[in-house]
Design a protein around this motif. Structure first.
Motif, mmCIF file in Angstrom:
data_model
loop_
_atom_site.group_PDB
_atom_site.id
_atom_site.type_symbol
_atom_site.label_atom_id
_atom_site.label_comp_id
_atom_site.label_asym_id
_atom_site.label_seq_id
_atom_site.Cartn_x
_atom_site.Cartn_y
_atom_site.Cartn_z
ATOM 1 N N VAL A 31 0.824 -1.209 0.000
ATOM 2 C CA VAL A 31 0.000 0.000 0.000
ATOM 3 C C VAL A 31 0.855 1.255 0.000
ATOM 4 N N ASN A 70 -8.265 -2.699 -5.755
ATOM 5 C CA ASN A 70 -7.302 -1.971 -4.938
ATOM 6 C C ASN A 70 -5.975 -1.850 -5.664
ATOM 7 N N HIS A 80 -8.629 2.616 -3.179
ATOM 8 C CA HIS A 80 -9.729 1.715 -3.506
ATOM 9 C C HIS A 80 -10.530 2.393 -4.611
ATOM 10 N N ARG A 134 -6.053 1.584 2.873
ATOM 11 C CA ARG A 134 -6.317 2.267 1.598
ATOM 12 C C ARG A 134 -7.244 3.443 1.868
#
Length: 438
Positions: A125, A228, A233, A275
């Motif tokens: 991420v 994602n 997202h 996210r």
């Protein structure tokens, strides 16, 4: 001319007269998409005759085609008068190494494609994905395509978001226009995940060309889905369920329920922490200041406020997206570019007078639908609306990079001005989610 040569000529003439189709086993219209599972990529292509579905691939710099994956081909029949058929092949590649480039070709022993490459998406991420965003690009007058091709060749993007309206139209000339358009975009879509949503120009035969040609995550035939990438997202949905209710009013309610469930899941504290950015993409905007009579020019637009003439009334999307803290909403349909101030219910909620996009109190809307098509660009009403920050009728497209959990950069490129960035913004948020509006 001897007798044998004469027979050959006569056979050729008879074949032409009878309209005998060629045998076509060569792969074409290759494009890739991210299917939503880490370490995967989906390869899609077309042949006009049935063949096996095979992708041979390998790590860039390693042994060429040392890996093999097999898939399936589905027969697609266009709804036009000729009932043209084609085979749409899909092969899923699994266990890809994140961030590693791969080389591949696709086809079968009856014919192989050119060699292409892609980079497997990173799974972390904490990286900064880069996107191209646009809608409304056609086979005729695809003004931005050459620049997008060059951008893709220098690896400027990790994914491309095409926000509805393809080819103009994919069903025309018994779907030959769709074929030609997909050949045109192969030069970008075979190298970078080409993520889509449906637009109004896809509606013929219940969106059949769109539903069959593209391969998006989920099991809704690419009509709505989410995925994602990095700290983002992304939710793709159909605005067309508000306008083509003849295909089933139930689709509107099914999508709304799916959106609500997806947003609830994305807002679970552990998920929003991972996210924080939620970005939506849908074709027809809620707001616009164009000089036409499109839905977004109406105060109570269908997409924004819903339908009151159905039983039960169909809910719109503005309240839903606001309630779940959607950060950025990207749209197309209008053949122009427009950046809005942070807005909810026609009220501007800038972060501050000097820094409107720093901790804004409402979602930000971007319209980028001027990639180029036969309908040309759309004009604006003379006066600026109070919620409209910048607008341009130049041909072009947007670029976006999500740098981290707090900073997002977006710019609009003008093809009319030789690739100049004519507008840009930094969206900066210390908080995400509905609490960001407080």
């Amino acid at each position: 001319m001897d007798t044998f040569a004469t027979l050959l000529v006569l056979c050729g003439v008879m074949s032409l007269a009878l309209g005998v189709p060629p045998i076509w086993t060569q792969p074409e219209q290759i494009h890739i998409s991210y299917p939503g599972s880490p370490g995967s990529m989906l390869i899609t292509w077309i042949t006009l005759n049935k063949t096996d579905s095979v992708v041979e691939y390998g790590v860039w710099g390693g042994k060429l085609f040392e890996l093999t994956a097999k898939g399936q081909a589905a027969l697609f029949e266009d709804g036009g008068s000729e009932k043209r058929t084609m085979f749409i092949h899909r092969v899923l590649l699994r266990e890809l190494k994140p961030g590693v480039p791969y080389v591949y070709h696709c086809g079968s022993d009856l014919g192989w494609s050119d060699i292409f490459y892609f980079t497997a998406l990173r799974e972390r991420v904490d990286w900064s994905p880069r996107f191209a965003l646009y809608g409304d690009m056609g086979n005729e007058n695809p003004q931005s395509l050459a620049r997008l091709q060059k951008d893709t060749q220098v690896r400027m993007y990790d994914a491309i978001l095409h926000i509805g309206d393809f080819a103009y139209d994919m069903d025309e000339d018994n779907a030959r226009i769709g074929d030609q358009f997909m050949r045109q975009v192969e030069s970008i879509a075979a190298y970078v995940p080409y993520m889509t949503c449906p637009g109004n120009h896809e509606n013929t035969y219940n969106f059949s060309n769109y539903r069959n040609r593209f391969s998006m995550p989920g099991n809704t035939e690419s009509m709505w889905y989410s995925w994602n990438i990095g700290p983002v997202h992304i939710i793709s949905f159909s605005t067309e369920v508000y306008f083509y209710t003849n295909y089933g009013l139930d689709l509107l309610f099914k999508q709304y329920q799916w959106l609500q469930k997806d947003l609830e899941e994305a807002n679970r504290p552990e998920n929003r922490a991972q996210r924080p950015w939620i970005i939506t993409m849908g074709h027809r905007p809620m707001y616009c200041s164009n000089a036409d009579k499109d839905d977004c020019t109406e105060f109570n637009s269908h997409v924004r406020t819903g339908l009151n003439d159905t039983t039960p009334p169909a809910p719109g999307l503005e309240d839903l997206f606001y309630r779940y803290g959607v950060d950025l909403e990207v749209w197309a349909h209008e053949h122009s570019y427009e950046r809005l101030w942070p807005v909810y219910n026609y009220t501007v909620f800038n972060g501050s007078l000097n820094e409107p996009y720093v901790n804004p109190k409402a979602p930000v809307h971007i319209i980028t639908g001027s990639a180029g098509c036969r309908e040309r660009t759309d004009p604006f009403v003379p006066e600026h609306r109070p919620w409209s920050a910048f607008r341009s009728s130049d041909y072009g497209y947007a670029r976006m990079q999500v740098f981290n959990s707090s900073h997002l950069y977006l710019e609009q490129v003008s093809d009319d001005q030789y690739g100049k960035a004519i507008d840009s913004m930094w969206l900066v948020k210390d908080k995400h989610g509905p609490e960001a509006w407080l």
